[in-house]
Design a protein around this motif. Structure first.
Motif, short mmCIF file in Angstrom:
data_model
loop_
_atom_site.label_atom_id
_atom_site.label_comp_id
_atom_site.label_asym_id
_atom_site.label_seq_id
_atom_site.Cartn_x
_atom_site.Cartn_y
_atom_site.Cartn_z
N VAL A 185 4.54 22.97 37.06
CA VAL A 185 4.08 21.91 36.16
C VAL A 185 3.09 22.48 35.15
O VAL A 185 3.17 22.17 33.96
CB VAL A 185 3.47 20.74 36.96
CG1 VAL A 185 2.87 19.70 36.03
CG2 VAL A 185 4.52 20.12 37.88
N ARG A 186 2.18 23.33 35.61
CA ARG A 186 1.22 23.94 34.67
C ARG A 186 1.94 24.82 33.65
O ARG A 186 1.56 24.85 32.48
CB ARG A 186 0.17 24.73 35.43
CG ARG A 186 -0.79 23.85 36.19
CD ARG A 186 -1.99 24.63 36.71
NE ARG A 186 -2.73 23.87 37.69
CZ ARG A 186 -3.56 22.87 37.42
NH1 ARG A 186 -3.73 22.49 36.18
NH2 ARG A 186 -4.20 22.23 38.39
N THR A 220 -0.17 5.62 31.48
CA THR A 220 0.45 5.83 32.78
C THR A 220 -0.22 6.97 33.54
O THR A 220 -0.50 6.86 34.73
CB THR A 220 1.96 6.11 32.61
OG1 THR A 220 2.54 5.01 31.90
CG2 THR A 220 2.65 6.27 33.95
N ALA A 221 -0.49 8.07 32.84
CA ALA A 221 -1.17 9.20 33.48
C ALA A 221 -2.56 8.79 33.97
O ALA A 221 -2.97 9.18 35.06
CB ALA A 221 -1.26 10.38 32.50
N ASP A 222 -3.26 7.97 33.19
CA ASP A 222 -4.58 7.48 33.61
C ASP A 222 -4.47 6.63 34.87
O ASP A 222 -5.29 6.75 35.78
CB ASP A 222 -5.23 6.65 32.50
CG ASP A 222 -5.77 7.48 31.35
OD1 ASP A 222 -5.96 8.70 31.52
OD2 ASP A 222 -5.99 6.90 30.26
N GLU A 223 -3.47 5.78 34.93
CA GLU A 223 -3.27 4.93 36.11
C GLU A 223 -2.98 5.77 37.35
O GLU A 223 -3.49 5.48 38.44
CB GLU A 223 -2.12 3.95 35.88
CG GLU A 223 -2.44 2.85 34.91
CD GLU A 223 -1.23 1.98 34.59
OE1 GLU A 223 -0.17 2.12 35.25
OE2 GLU A 223 -1.34 1.16 33.66
N ILE A 224 -2.19 6.82 37.19
CA ILE A 224 -1.86 7.68 38.33
C ILE A 224 -3.10 8.44 38.79
O ILE A 224 -3.36 8.54 40.00
CB ILE A 224 -0.70 8.63 37.96
CG1 ILE A 224 0.59 7.83 37.75
CG2 ILE A 224 -0.51 9.69 39.04
CD1 ILE A 224 1.73 8.62 37.15
N SER A 260 6.54 10.97 38.54
CA SER A 260 6.19 10.64 37.15
C SER A 260 5.33 11.73 36.51
O SER A 260 5.54 12.08 35.35
CB SER A 260 5.45 9.30 37.09
OG SER A 260 6.30 8.25 37.47
N VAL A 261 4.39 12.27 37.26
CA VAL A 261 3.53 13.33 36.72
C VAL A 261 4.37 14.56 36.39
O VAL A 261 4.24 15.15 35.30
CB VAL A 261 2.40 13.69 37.71
CG1 VAL A 261 1.69 14.97 37.30
CG2 VAL A 261 1.41 12.55 37.81
N VAL A 262 5.24 14.95 37.30
CA VAL A 262 6.11 16.11 37.07
C VAL A 262 7.03 15.85 35.88
O VAL A 262 7.18 16.70 34.99
CB VAL A 262 6.92 16.45 38.34
CG1 VAL A 262 7.97 17.51 38.04
CG2 VAL A 262 5.99 16.92 39.45
#
Length: 171
Positions: free
Chosen positions: A30-31, A129-133, A80-82
């Motif tokens: 991911v990075r 969405t990223a903030d919510e996760i 979702s993050v990936v």
């Protein structure tokens, strides 16, 4: 040809048609994907508004990665993050960068919205969405802290009344 030989033929074909599932992406994968997006952003001619939003999403993803174990890599949030890092961000940026800047930033493509406006909306959605996760992952740690505090309170008591008197008096 009897049923037995027909069954055996199907079974042999099924063994030959095994599906190979690739391994799940790691934190390093991911990075690396985020580094590629950052390189595209640096090499492309994206306006500051796009750069700022992309950096915000990538920063939140970076903060979330170490916490994915609390959410579960196989969870919807983990997926979702990936997907944001490996698919959604690069695809949106590539589509925008393929367009001539002047055209993308001035010509309506979706009702009155330009390509720039469409991309900014997509990035705002990804950022939210990223903030919510990230918040969900942090809440998991916060809840663990609260639970530990309740355990300590039950075990040792008096925390709500100010705790034990630990002052030292001179002899």
């Amino acid at each position: 040809m009897g049923l037995r030989s027909l069954w055996r033929g199907r079974r042999e074909r099924a063994d030959d048609e095994r599906v190979v599932v690739p391994p799940a992406p790691t934190e390093q994968d991911v990075r690396a994907a985020l580094n590629r997006v950052n390189a595209m952003l640096s090499q492309g001619n994206a306006p500051p508004v796009v750069r700022a939003r992309m950096v915000r999403v990538m920063s939140t993803i970076n903060q979330t990665l170490p916490r994915l174990s609390q959410l579960g890599l196989g969870s919807q949030e983990g997926y979702s993050v990936v997907a944001m890092a490996t698919d959604y961000l690069p695809e949106a940026l590539q589509a925008y960068l393929r367009l001539p800047r002047d055209w993308a930033d001035t010509r309506p493509i979706d009702g009155p919205k330009t390509a720039l406006m469409v991309l900014v909306e997509q990035l705002e959605l990804l950022a939210a969405t990223a903030d919510e996760i990230l918040d969900a992952a942090n809440r998991a740690d916060a809840q663990a802290l609260v639970a530990h505090g309740r355990f300590l309170e039950a075990k040792f008591g008096r925390a709500s009344s100010g705790g034990p008197d630990l002052t030292l008096e001179a002899p």
